[in-house]
Scaffold this active site. Structure first.
Site, PDB file in Angstrom:
ATOM      1  N   CYS A 141     -48.322  26.709  20.412  1.00 55.46           N
ATOM      2  CA  CYS A 141     -49.333  25.816  21.567  1.00 55.46           C
ATOM      3  C   CYS A 141     -50.271  25.159  20.975  1.00 55.46           C
ATOM      4  O   CYS A 141     -50.431  23.972  21.130  1.00 55.46           O
ATOM      5  CB  CYS A 141     -49.666  26.909  22.728  1.00 55.46           C
ATOM      6  SG  CYS A 141     -50.447  28.118  21.964  1.00 55.46           S
ATOM      7  N   ALA A 173     -48.216  39.619  19.695  1.00 57.44           N
ATOM      8  CA  ALA A 173     -47.483  40.181  18.498  1.00 57.44           C
ATOM      9  C   ALA A 173     -47.121  39.042  17.680  1.00 57.44           C
ATOM     10  O   ALA A 173     -46.886  39.376  16.517  1.00 57.44           O
ATOM     11  CB  ALA A 173     -46.108  40.567  19.302  1.00 57.44           C
TER      12      ALA A 173
END
Length: 299
Positions: free
Chosen positions: A126, A164
């Site tokens: 992103c 994660a």
């Protein structure tokens, strides 16, 4: 136009947001939502929306290969490393929304159609989708020797997959800054901000350039912002670019469309909007090739 079938693997925040975007696609028909937790919000929403749902992960595609021609993987970098080989053997086009970087990097604001001959493409991160177009724009006119980006997102918008993948995020975004952005050297930092109310996604881009030309850089940045806004309307400059010697600093803000998460989750929106755009280009090519095949048979 007949739509191309697609499936999403990963029923977390990104996969669910993508599900809502695909609903309005004119060239892609979402056929299935695949996860591993039958109680996940994403699978529940997909079922309510009338999509076929599976909670056995990649096995759903293995058992039902005709489910989709295009597979969007919104799981994790580790999971995609396993999925990629299976999907390749099944002949699926794969759009990877994890930082696995198994396939070549794609940023729709930079690359046009030169990825359409690939079977697996990676959407970077992103933060990469938000900042790399700006690095690229500056590099086109000023030769970026060093680029550093800081992506700040609301903690609430970061699901377990994002958390994660923090290490993979920094490594993959750094590579994207260099390979796609064109910087000689890159660095990436991500910050999860727990502020209440949640903040919009904010990105800071710091570039050192070899050939400073403030006017050309200013124009290049503004042109690139408008290009990204064609598929992410909430993408904008927080303030005008700052110049200091051979350094340029750009401040961005990304407001989401609110398809799944509230508008503060611009990090989800820019990733899924970019993946949708890339997926639709693949779908358009598939439809064109099928039409060509029918015409050739008719001859």
């Amino acid at each position: 136009m007949k739509k191309v079938k697609a499936a999403i693997i990963g029923s977390g925040n990104i996969g669910t947001d993508l599900m809502y975007k695909l609903k309005n696609s004119k060239v892609i028909e979402l056929n299935a939502m695949i996860g591993i937790d039958s109680e996940s919000d994403g699978l529940k929403r997909a079922k309510e929306a009338g999509y076929e749902v599976f909670d056995n992960g990649i096995q759903a595609i293995i058992d039902n290969p005709s489910l989709a021609d295009i597979v969007f993987d919104a799981t994790s970098a580790k999971a995609h490393s396993y999925h990629a080989k299976i999907l390749e053997e099944l002949g699926k086009i794969v759009i990877d929304l994890t930082p696995a970087a198994y396939g070549p990097f794609v940023c729709p604001a930079i690359r046009n159609n030169d990825f359409l001959d690939k079977q697996n493409v990676n959407m970077i991160t992103c933060g990469g989708q938000a900042t790399i177009p700006i690095v690229h724009a500056i590099n086109e006119v000023a030769n970026v020797t060093y680029a550093e980006i800081v992506a700040t997102i609301s903690s609430l918008s970061a699901g377990p997959g994002t958390r994660a993948n923090i290490d993979e995020f920094t490594i993959t975004t750094k590579r994207g800054i260099e390979e796609i952005g064109g910087a000689d050297k890159g660095k990436a930092i991500i910050i999860l901000n727990p502020a209440e109310p949640p903040i919009l996604m904010r990105d800071t881009i710091y570039c050192e350039v070899k050939d400073m030309d403030e006017v050309s850089i200013y124009e290049a940045i503004h042109k690139m912002v408008e290009r990204v806004r064609t598929y992410v309307p909430g993408y904008s400059l927080k303030q005008e670019p700052m110049f200091d010697g051979n350094r340029v600093t750009v401040f961005l803000e990304v407001e989401g469309a609110g398809d799944y998460f509230p508008p503060y989750a611009g990090n989800l929106d820019i990733m899924t909007a970019a993946a949708l755009k890339v997926g639709e280009e693949f779908a358009t090519q598939i439809v064109s090739e099928k039409k060509r095949g029918v015409m050739n048979e008719a001859k």
